[in-house]
Scaffold this active site. Structure first.
Site, mmCIF file in Angstrom:
data_model
loop_
_atom_site.group_PDB
_atom_site.id
_atom_site.type_symbol
_atom_site.label_atom_id
_atom_site.label_comp_id
_atom_site.label_asym_id
_atom_site.label_seq_id
_atom_site.Cartn_x
_atom_site.Cartn_y
_atom_site.Cartn_z
ATOM 1 N N GLU A 6 -31.848 0.271 23.476
ATOM 2 C CA GLU A 6 -33.192 0.732 23.141
ATOM 3 C C GLU A 6 -33.175 2.275 23.154
ATOM 4 O O GLU A 6 -32.610 2.857 24.069
ATOM 5 C CB GLU A 6 -34.222 0.238 24.150
ATOM 6 C CG GLU A 6 -35.633 0.595 23.733
ATOM 7 C CD GLU A 6 -36.711 0.084 24.684
ATOM 8 O OE1 GLU A 6 -36.386 -0.522 25.724
ATOM 9 O OE2 GLU A 6 -37.881 0.318 24.366
ATOM 10 N N GLY A 34 -34.764 4.460 33.947
ATOM 11 C CA GLY A 34 -34.742 3.736 35.216
ATOM 12 C C GLY A 34 -34.043 2.400 35.096
ATOM 13 O O GLY A 34 -33.180 2.063 35.905
ATOM 14 N N ALA A 35 -34.402 1.643 34.071
ATOM 15 C CA ALA A 35 -33.808 0.329 33.894
ATOM 16 C C ALA A 35 -34.130 -0.203 32.506
ATOM 17 O O ALA A 35 -35.025 0.310 31.833
ATOM 18 C CB ALA A 35 -34.338 -0.643 34.938
ATOM 19 N N MET A 36 -33.404 -1.267 32.095
ATOM 20 C CA MET A 36 -33.568 -1.789 30.742
ATOM 21 C C MET A 36 -33.579 -3.310 30.755
ATOM 22 O O MET A 36 -32.733 -3.943 31.370
ATOM 23 C CB MET A 36 -32.423 -1.241 29.875
ATOM 24 C CG MET A 36 -32.420 -1.749 28.457
ATOM 25 S SD MET A 36 -33.927 -1.225 27.568
ATOM 26 C CE MET A 36 -34.048 -2.563 26.386
ATOM 27 N N GLU A 37 -34.532 -3.876 30.008
ATOM 28 C CA GLU A 37 -34.836 -5.301 30.051
ATOM 29 C C GLU A 37 -33.994 -6.192 29.152
ATOM 30 O O GLU A 37 -34.439 -7.271 28.768
ATOM 31 C CB GLU A 37 -36.304 -5.492 29.692
ATOM 32 C CG GLU A 37 -36.665 -5.232 28.205
ATOM 33 C CD GLU A 37 -37.171 -3.819 27.889
ATOM 34 O OE1 GLU A 37 -36.836 -2.882 28.645
ATOM 35 O OE2 GLU A 37 -37.883 -3.664 26.880
ATOM 36 N N ASN A 38 -32.757 -5.813 28.784
ATOM 37 C CA ASN A 38 -31.926 -6.640 27.909
ATOM 38 C C ASN A 38 -32.022 -8.118 28.284
ATOM 39 O O ASN A 38 -31.968 -8.480 29.442
ATOM 40 C CB ASN A 38 -30.459 -6.219 28.047
ATOM 41 C CG ASN A 38 -30.293 -4.728 28.012
ATOM 42 O OD1 ASN A 38 -30.671 -4.088 27.048
ATOM 43 N ND2 ASN A 38 -29.772 -4.153 29.086
ATOM 44 N N GLU A 95 -39.124 -4.958 34.535
ATOM 45 C CA GLU A 95 -38.113 -5.439 33.582
ATOM 46 C C GLU A 95 -38.170 -6.957 33.468
ATOM 47 O O GLU A 95 -38.001 -7.521 32.387
ATOM 48 C CB GLU A 95 -36.707 -4.969 33.977
ATOM 49 C CG GLU A 95 -36.542 -3.466 34.200
ATOM 50 C CD GLU A 95 -37.108 -2.575 33.097
ATOM 51 O OE1 GLU A 95 -37.239 -3.038 31.948
ATOM 52 O OE2 GLU A 95 -37.442 -1.405 33.389
ATOM 53 N N HIS A 114 -41.001 -8.015 31.182
ATOM 54 C CA HIS A 114 -40.703 -7.808 29.767
ATOM 55 C C HIS A 114 -40.154 -9.075 29.106
ATOM 56 O O HIS A 114 -40.197 -9.203 27.887
ATOM 57 C CB HIS A 114 -39.651 -6.707 29.594
ATOM 58 C CG HIS A 114 -40.219 -5.323 29.409
ATOM 59 N ND1 HIS A 114 -41.292 -5.050 28.593
ATOM 60 C CD2 HIS A 114 -39.830 -4.123 29.920
ATOM 61 C CE1 HIS A 114 -41.539 -3.738 28.620
ATOM 62 N NE2 HIS A 114 -40.669 -3.158 29.425
ATOM 63 N N GLU A 134 -44.749 -1.714 26.475
ATOM 64 C CA GLU A 134 -44.662 -0.872 27.670
ATOM 65 C C GLU A 134 -46.006 -0.732 28.392
ATOM 66 O O GLU A 134 -46.075 -0.851 29.613
ATOM 67 C CB GLU A 134 -44.062 0.493 27.324
ATOM 68 C CG GLU A 134 -42.597 0.445 26.866
ATOM 69 C CD GLU A 134 -41.648 -0.210 27.858
ATOM 70 O OE1 GLU A 134 -42.039 -0.433 29.019
ATOM 71 O OE2 GLU A 134 -40.494 -0.516 27.464
HETATM 72 N N1 BES Z 1 -37.511 -0.419 28.038
HETATM 73 C C1 BES Z 1 -37.571 0.544 29.072
HETATM 74 C C2 BES Z 1 -36.323 1.313 29.265
HETATM 75 C C3 BES Z 1 -35.908 2.245 28.166
HETATM 76 C C4 BES Z 1 -36.788 3.046 27.514
HETATM 77 C C5 BES Z 1 -34.617 2.364 27.815
HETATM 78 C C6 BES Z 1 -36.371 3.905 26.525
HETATM 79 C C7 BES Z 1 -34.213 3.219 26.832
HETATM 80 C C8 BES Z 1 -35.085 3.987 26.175
HETATM 81 C C9 BES Z 1 -37.897 -0.101 30.413
HETATM 82 O O1 BES Z 1 -38.555 -1.295 30.343
HETATM 83 C C10 BES Z 1 -38.776 0.849 31.136
HETATM 84 O O2 BES Z 1 -39.884 1.031 30.720
HETATM 85 N N2 BES Z 1 -38.296 1.474 32.197
HETATM 86 C C11 BES Z 1 -38.991 2.494 32.933
HETATM 87 C C12 BES Z 1 -39.429 2.016 34.285
HETATM 88 C C13 BES Z 1 -40.706 1.257 34.331
HETATM 89 C C14 BES Z 1 -40.988 0.773 35.731
HETATM 90 C C15 BES Z 1 -41.884 2.032 33.819
HETATM 91 C C16 BES Z 1 -37.990 3.608 33.139
HETATM 92 O O3 BES Z 1 -36.810 3.392 32.850
HETATM 93 O O4 BES Z 1 -38.395 4.674 33.562
HETATM 94 ZN ZN ZN Z 2 -40.614 -1.145 30.079
#
Ligand code: BES
Ligand code: ZN
Length: 898
Positions: free
Chosen positions: A137, A277-281, A314, A317, A336
């Protein structure tokens, strides 16, 4: 011109970055029936073989070329229906592969070579601490192979991963493990199959030498799901909290939304180098190690809290994002904003609702309001961008969540869930728009939300002016509210918003007064009323109001607006002590503090001596001694508004005045209430084995707030009471990171003899632990003591620092630029010059991280003339630089426009 020539000429013009418009969205011409991938993993030359089954969309034009995205790829082979494609049948350039008239139904085989080791952008396939991992993503898949890399092309994937068995014993991808085998050259393979339909941005692959902690969850329909958390062996003892949080999230989504998990396995991998922070693959989440691993000795309450919420985010998602995804990236808030709302509610249910709400509003006010008021302002659903990575913003995320929250408030919990049920069932397996979300809520509730949609299309924070009057004789109370939204770049005229506002009236004794609105046919009087402000100006009259009431408006922060209330200091102090709504009670304290701070800032600028009003001190004292309130709420009530939120209240930001006044207020409160702080500190300083729960967290937060006020008195103390000793003792004896870090952070902000020693001791004790070392950098970067930039620059030479690791960049450079205003904004311009240098260095390595850092210069117009010039100079220097990434080009350009 043939279609192919047209495509070719389009390609060659792509010199300066192109703006993408929502209005130019076109449906995909070719759909993907299946995707078969094989990865032959090697550190510097990985081969990717893909076999794609395409079918032309029923309503598409027959001669249309196939356009695939691709970036930094070496094309090795290309076959159409089994035949190598002649060079005159396709056009290849830096970001696209275009194939002429491929037919209605065909199979394409593509072989590419990539270099994961050289991938410092951390998009696509890269190496992190000796393991392979992916981040796709938003548009990272195109760095793996040529592909229709857009979220509205969904397909079924089958993936074979091949790698050296000794170095990479664990090979993972989405879905279920199908088969595995060994090759005779020391390599092995695993084949994965994902039964769900997914877009390319949810693809993931991981290969490494990883330990695994397992658990399981039984779903509401009795299916057993295997939960697996992978990490380096040395961190395997830090997995319990994340797995517990995952089970809590799975249960909550069943109970609250009726959503069940759909695969037999849910995997999470912790990686050290990660942009976000993290990714929901799908079925294989990838997490920044700092957002998943925790132990009491190394992680703070804040870390525990964040891990719980991000694990949930995640996981959520899987429905709000994966099963129902976005049609295009303009719709990002569809997944989001909704998912942030879901994780906020989860955290509120599991911990303290009021504390969660206050924290969320603090983020919104300090960061989103500022974004909305600056050159990067954009709607929750943006309508143009150059680089989508720049739009993972507090507006799309946090304001997006507020918009969903308003919908929930308007429809009521039950109506909202009827709506989300319809949304999930109607759009399961589809890629849709924010508008489809609103439509589902409308249809399920037979309601019309036309005006409400302005929240998605208009940027800017509405400002509300409130007037009231009371007629004692007629016992009538009237309210007039006006809304106005300042213009934002590209949007001068704003249509009025539909703004839901919860309110109550409070009598002198503190008793809530019954509300009966004139001209409505409900006879029963309630204690709280939701007002729907839809017009530029609107009036309400309440009858039977027996005494002059105090208004409590915007309870629970029911709308993301700025409220300007008719209250004087006395009314605010009254609400700060008596409002029955916990959020508004806290907010009254903030509003009072802001009023007083603004007055003091004027005095400061005029060179007058500062004096803190006794009534403010008394308001604090009564909160301090309120033993009925939750301790976490007391701690929040006793925390002054941040320097950012104060800055947002000023016409021109005076960095020194804000800092000096806030410090002055802290010091006065510390002195005037010294005995209370000390007593409360001692009362709450009880030796307890660390547990993560709302009650213990509240106690620690109040205790550590007291300690920070007490330490303000250190220079007056001459060791009589021993404030500094208490701090040192907590640093040395604390058995959990929350307490130890609180003490270290307080000490690092004071110019005391022990300062360097405690910092050194801390480093030596924890140098083996990445996450703790990140904290060590961050604390030093944020310290307002003079000379911070020199210290930051010295720390960049420290062996533990690496500019290639995003967490370290954020902890040291990011922290300094974003949270140390007095040092960053020094009048010699050293701060912005440093920032610009780092942006240019980082842009070569990792454009996403460079662009984030650059945003710290975007609000240059808010400052005084001298600072404006200093900041603009650096923005211009960046904008003029040759070969910028799209990411940095867009932020620099927007910041300078207008
Ligand atoms: N889908 C995003 C991560 C992401 C965003 C990856 C853009 C690459 C590019 C994930 O679900 C997300 O929103 N993560 C947030 C944390 C969340 C608790 C708001 C993050 O990574 O900060
Ligand atoms: Zn997210």
């Amino acid at each position: 011109m043939t279609e192919l020539e047209k495509a070719g000429s389009e390609l060659s013009q792509a010199a300066s970055p192109k703006t993408i418009y929502l209005s130019e969205y076109r449906k995909p011409v070719y759909l993907l029936d299946s995707v078969e991938l094989r990865f032959d993993l090697h550190e510097t030359r990985t081969r990717v073989y893909s076999r794609l089954a395409f079918r032309r969309a029923p309503d598409a034009e027959t001669q249309a070329p196939l356009k695939l995205d691709g970036n930094r790829l070496e094309l090795q082979a290309l076959k159409l229906n089994g035949e190598t494609l002649a060079p005159d049948r396709y056009v290849l350039d830096d970001d696209r592969l275009v194939i002429e008239n491929p037919g209605p139904c065909f199979e394409l085989e593509v072989e590419t070579q990539i270099n994961p080791q050289a991938n410092t952008a951390l998009e696509g396939l890269y190496l992190s601490s000796g393991m392979f991992c992916t981040q796709c993503e938003a548009e990272g898949f195109r760095r793996i192979t040529y592909f229709p890399d857009r979220p509205d092309v969904m397909s079924r994937y089958s993936v074979t991963v091949v790698a050296d068995k000794q170095k990479y014993p664990v090979l993972l991808s989405n879905g279920n493990r199908q088969e595995a085998g060994e090759l005779d050259d020391g390599r092995h393979w695993v084949k994965w199959q994902d039964p769900s339909l997914k877009p390319s941005y949810l693809f993931a692959l991981v290969a490494g030498d990883l330990a695994c902690q397992k658990d399981s969850f039984t779903t509401m329909n009795g299916r057993e799901v295997s939960l697996q958390l992978f990490t380096e062996a040395e961190n395997i003892h830090k997995c319990d909290h994340a797995l517990m949080s995952l089970k809590q999230a799975m249960k909550w989504d069943e109970d609250t939304y009726g959503r069940e998990y759909d695969l037999d396995i849910y995997m999470i991998v912790a990686v050290n180098d990660f942009n976000m922070g993290a990714m929901e693959n799908k079925g294989l989440n990838v997490f920044n190690a700092s957002c998943v691993l925790a132990s009491p000795e190394t992680a703070t309450d804040q870390d525990y809290y964040r891990i719980q919420s991000i694990i949930a985010h995640e996981y959520f998602h899987n429905w709000s994002g994966n099963r129902v995804t976005c049609r295009d990236w303009f719709q990002l808030s569809l997944k989001e904003g909704f998912t942030v709302f879901r994780d906020q509610e989860f955290s509120a249910d599991l911990n303290s609702r009021a504390v969660q709400r206050i924290d969320d509003v603090n983020i919104l006010r300090a960061h989103q309001f500022a974004e909305d008021a600056g050159p990067m302002a954009h709607p929750v659903r943006p309508d143009h961008y150059i680089e989508i990575s720049n739009f993972y913003t507090v507006t799309v995320y946090n304001k997006g969540a507020e918009v969903v929250r308003m919908l929930c408030n308007i429809l009521g919990r039950e109506g909202f869930h009827k709506g989300t049920d319809l949304y999930f069932s109607r759009h399961d397996g589809q890629a849709v728009m924010t508008d489809d979300f609103v439509k589902a809520l409308e249809d399920a509730n037979a309601i019309e939300l036309k005006q409400f949609r302005n929240w998605y299309s208009q940027a800017g924070t509405p400002e509300l002016t409130v007037n009231e009057s009371y007629d004692a004789e007629a016992q009538k109370y009237s309210l007039t509210i006006r809304q106005h939204c300042p213009s934002t770049p590209g949007q001068n005229e704003k249509k009025p918003f539909h703004i839901p506002l919860a309110m109550g009236l409070i009598g002198r004794s503190g008793k809530p007064l019954p509300l009966s609105l004139e001209n409505t046919n409900t006879s029963e009087a309630k204690l709280e009323q939701m007002l729907d402000l839809t017009m530029p100006e609107q009036h309400w009259t309440f009858s039977g109001v027996e005494e002059k009431p105090v208004l409590s408006l915007g309870r629970g922060f029911t709308a993301p607006v700025k409220l300007s209330l008719p209250h004087d200091d006395e009314a605010l102090a009254f609400l700060f002590a008596r409002d029955t709504d916990e959020f508004n009670r806290w907010d009254a304290g903030q509003k009072l503090a802001i009023k007083i701070a603004l007055k003091l800032m004027n005095d400061y600028s005029a060179g007058k001596a500062l004096q803190l009003e006794p009534m403010f001190i008394e308001a604090y004292r009564s909160n301090l001694n309120n033993s009925v309130l939750d301790k976490a709420l007391v701690a929040q009530a006793l925390s002054l508004p941040s320097e950012f939120y104060l800055a947002d209240q000023c016409a021109t930001v005076d960095v020194e005045a804000i800092h000096a006044v806030r410090e002055f207020m802290r010091r006065q409160l510390a002195e005037a209430l010294a005995d209370d702080w000390l007593r409360l500190f001692e009362e709450n300083n009880v030796p307890l084995a660390y547990r993560f729960n709302a009650q213990d967290m509240a106690q620690r937060s109040l205790k550590n707030l007291c300690l920070s006020y007490l330490m303000e008195l250190d220079s007056l103390d001459q060791n009589k009471v021993g404030y500094r000793q208490r701090c040192l003792q907590q640093f040395q004896k604390g058995d959990n990171m929350t307490d130890v870090l609180a003490a270290l952070s307080i000490l690092s902000q004071h110019d005391v003899a022990e300062r360097q020693q405690v910092l050194d001791d801390f480093y030596n004790k924890w140098k083996h632990d990445r996450q703790v070392v990140e904290k060590w950098f961050a604390i030093q970067a944020a310290s307002p003591l003079p000379g911070a930039l020199t210290r930051v620059q010295a720390l960049m030479q420290h062996p533990a620092f690496s500019i290639k690791n995003p967490n370290l960049v954020r902890s040291l450079i990011g922290r300094f630029c974003a949270t140390n205003p007095v040092n960053f904004h020094l009048l010699d311009g050293s701060g912005s010059r440093f920032l610009a240098e780092q942006v240019l260095v980082l842009d070569e390595l990792n454009p996403q991280i460079a662009a984030r850092l650059l945003q710290n210069l975007s609000r240059w117009r808010r400052f005084d003339q001298t600072r404006q010039l200093l900041m603009r100079e650096q923005l211009e220097r960046i904008a003029e630089h040759q070969g910028l990434s799209k990411d940095v080009y867009e932020i620099a350009g927007r910041s300078l426009e207008g």
